[in-house]
Design an enzyme around this catalytic site. Structure first.
Site, PDB file in Angstrom:
ATOM      1  N   GLU A  35       0.876  -1.188   0.000  1.00  0.00           N
ATOM      2  CA  GLU A  35       0.000   0.000   0.000  1.00  0.00           C
ATOM      3  C   GLU A  35       0.903   1.224   0.000  1.00  0.00           C
ATOM      4  OE1 GLU A  35      -3.035   0.143   3.138  1.00  0.00           O
ATOM      5  OE2 GLU A  35      -2.802   2.317   3.288  1.00  0.00           O
TER       6      GLU A  35
ATOM      7  N   GLU B 231      -2.317  11.631   3.009  1.00  0.00           N
ATOM      8  CA  GLU B 231      -3.138  11.106   4.087  1.00  0.00           C
ATOM      9  C   GLU B 231      -2.892  11.923   5.339  1.00  0.00           C
ATOM     10  OE1 GLU B 231      -2.438   7.049   5.348  1.00  0.00           O
ATOM     11  OE2 GLU B 231      -4.434   6.925   6.230  1.00  0.00           O
TER      12      GLU B 231
HETATM   13  C1  LIG Z   1      -9.770   5.286   3.426  1.00  0.00           C
HETATM   14  O1  LIG Z   1      -8.443   5.621   3.419  1.00  0.00           O
HETATM   15  C2  LIG Z   1      -7.675   5.255   4.538  1.00  0.00           C
HETATM   16  C3  LIG Z   1      -6.306   5.800   4.362  1.00  0.00           C
HETATM   17  O2  LIG Z   1      -5.488   5.061   3.577  1.00  0.00           O
HETATM   18  C4  LIG Z   1      -7.701   3.754   4.719  1.00  0.00           C
HETATM   19  O3  LIG Z   1      -6.916   3.366   5.820  1.00  0.00           O
HETATM   20  C5  LIG Z   1      -9.114   3.343   4.891  1.00  0.00           C
HETATM   21  O4  LIG Z   1      -9.183   1.958   4.985  1.00  0.00           O
HETATM   22  C6  LIG Z   1      -9.965   3.838   3.759  1.00  0.00           C
HETATM   23  N1  LIG Z   1     -11.318   3.518   3.995  1.00  0.00           N
HETATM   24  C7  LIG Z   1     -11.985   2.842   3.094  1.00  0.00           C
HETATM   25  C8  LIG Z   1     -13.351   2.418   3.368  1.00  0.00           C
HETATM   26  O5  LIG Z   1     -11.514   2.580   2.035  1.00  0.00           O
END
Ligand SMILES: *[C@@H]1O[C@H](CO)[C@@H](O)[C@H](O)[C@H]1NC(C)=O
Ligand SMILES: *[C@@H]1O[C@H](CO)[C@@H](O)[C@H](O)[C@H]1NC(C)=O
Ligand SMILES: *[C@@H]1O[C@H](CO)[C@@H](O)[C@H](O)[C@H]1NC(C)=O
Length: 315
Positions: A135, A140
């Protein structure tokens, strides 16, 4: 007399080094094209956010996404007070249809979500076997706290050297998601304008990522930086990352086999609220509790939106 190198080979040798960092446009995503290039994901937030991701037709009907000309807006609802026992605040999560390995992606962002409780992210990941496919979190942060952090999360066996050629400051060096509750190997950028209200006040800027089999680099340029490369500013059909200067974050292969730890990635852009990160650090910077703030103060989320001018991917 016959030369021992043929003219064709000589050209190859001369062109070799430049080719290494030169990429050609493969996806140019502007305005309405975001609807074709991305799927809307109405899924549960794995990080337990106070969010309700909606599908495409709901997003368009409620104007949570909006496209015109060179603008794509993606926002959270800022009108509804929430039932504490009901679903979270309506928001949007989009995932690219295409997947990428070696590539450069340039995000021209005019505005990113801001406000207490917000947790926006621009990132790439593999849909299979997380975290073993890796990832890359490009943008962020939570609760308007600056600067931006760029972070990798991987399976075991991927660490970063303490000293490397980057303008940001590295934090944890082990990328293994199992270490310290999925902290990952992060780099804090060296400018407050890289995130949140300060990013927006400057008119946003550009984030770019370059991934090869042997490194991952991320650059950030604020809108009015003198150093924005011309190929980035102009959205050229070709970019040459050799001319972009020292990256904000650099993840080399010294003790991480990038090709092994990162497989085909989708690009994901999402906005959640509270949850594992924004919720846990909330009290340090914001009023009330995170969930109460999200439930009760819709108007505070009027600026919880992305305004994307373009996303260009080069391969
Ligand atoms: C949204 O982004 C965050 C940051 O990377 C991630 O940790 C999180 O799982 C995400 N939420 C969804 C539902 O994708
Ligand atoms: C939808 O959102 C766009 C972008 O924020 C805005 O310009 C437009 O006026 C909105 N449309 C409606 C019907 O609210
Ligand atoms: C790391 O990448 C460089 C090229 O960027 C390459 O020359 C070197 O062999 C790689 N090292 C390892 C351990 O894979």
């Amino acid at each position: 007399m016959k030369s021992c190198i043929s003219p064709a080979l000589a050209v190859l040798f001369l062109a070799g080094p430049a080719l290494a960092a030169s990429y050609q446009l493969s996806d140019s995503i502007v305005g309405r094209a975001f609807y074709d290039a991305f799927d809307f994901q109405a899924i549960d937030d794995p990080t337990h956010g106070r969010v309700n991701y909606v599908d495409r037709s709901t997003a368009q009907n409620r104007n949570l996404t909006y496209a015109a000309g060179d603008t794509f807006i993606m926002r959270a609802d800022f009108t509804k007070t929430l039932d504490p026992d009901g679903p979270g605040r309506d928001s949007v999560r989009i995932r690219s249809k295409n997947v990428y390995t070696t590539h450069v992606a340039v995000f021209d962002v005019r505005h990113m979500p801001q406000g207490c409780g917000t947790w926006p992210a621009v990132w790439t990941t593999s849909e299979v076997g997380w975290p073993n496919g890796g990832e890359v979190d490009i943008v962020e942060g939570v609760n308007d706290l600056t600067p931006n952090s760029v972070t990798l999360h991987t399976g075991p066996g991927c660490t970063m050297p303490a000293w490397r050629r980057e303008t940001g400051t590295s934090t944890q060096l082990d990328c293994n998601a199992a270490v310290n509750g999925n902290t990952g190997c992060g780099v804090k950028l060296n400018t407050e304008q890289s995130y949140g209200p300060r990013f927006n006040a400057a008119g946003g800027g550009w984030y770019a990522v370059e991934r090869t089999p042997t490194f991952i680099k991320v650059w950030f340029w604020s809108r009015n930086d003198w150093s924005v490369p011309a190929d980035v500013r102009n959205g050229n059909d070709n970019v040459n990352t050799d001319s972009w200067g020292i990256p904000s974050a650099f993840f080399p292969n010294d003790s991480c086999d990038i090709e092994q730890h990162f497989n085909e990635h989708n690009i994901i852009i999402n906005l959640t609220f509270c949850g594992d990160w924004a919720g846990s650090v909330y009290p340090s910077s914001c009023p009330s509790t995170c969930v109460d703030q999200v439930n009760n103060n819709p108007a505070d989320f009027e600026n919880a939106y992305f305004d994307l001018a373009s996303l260009r991917v080069y391969e």
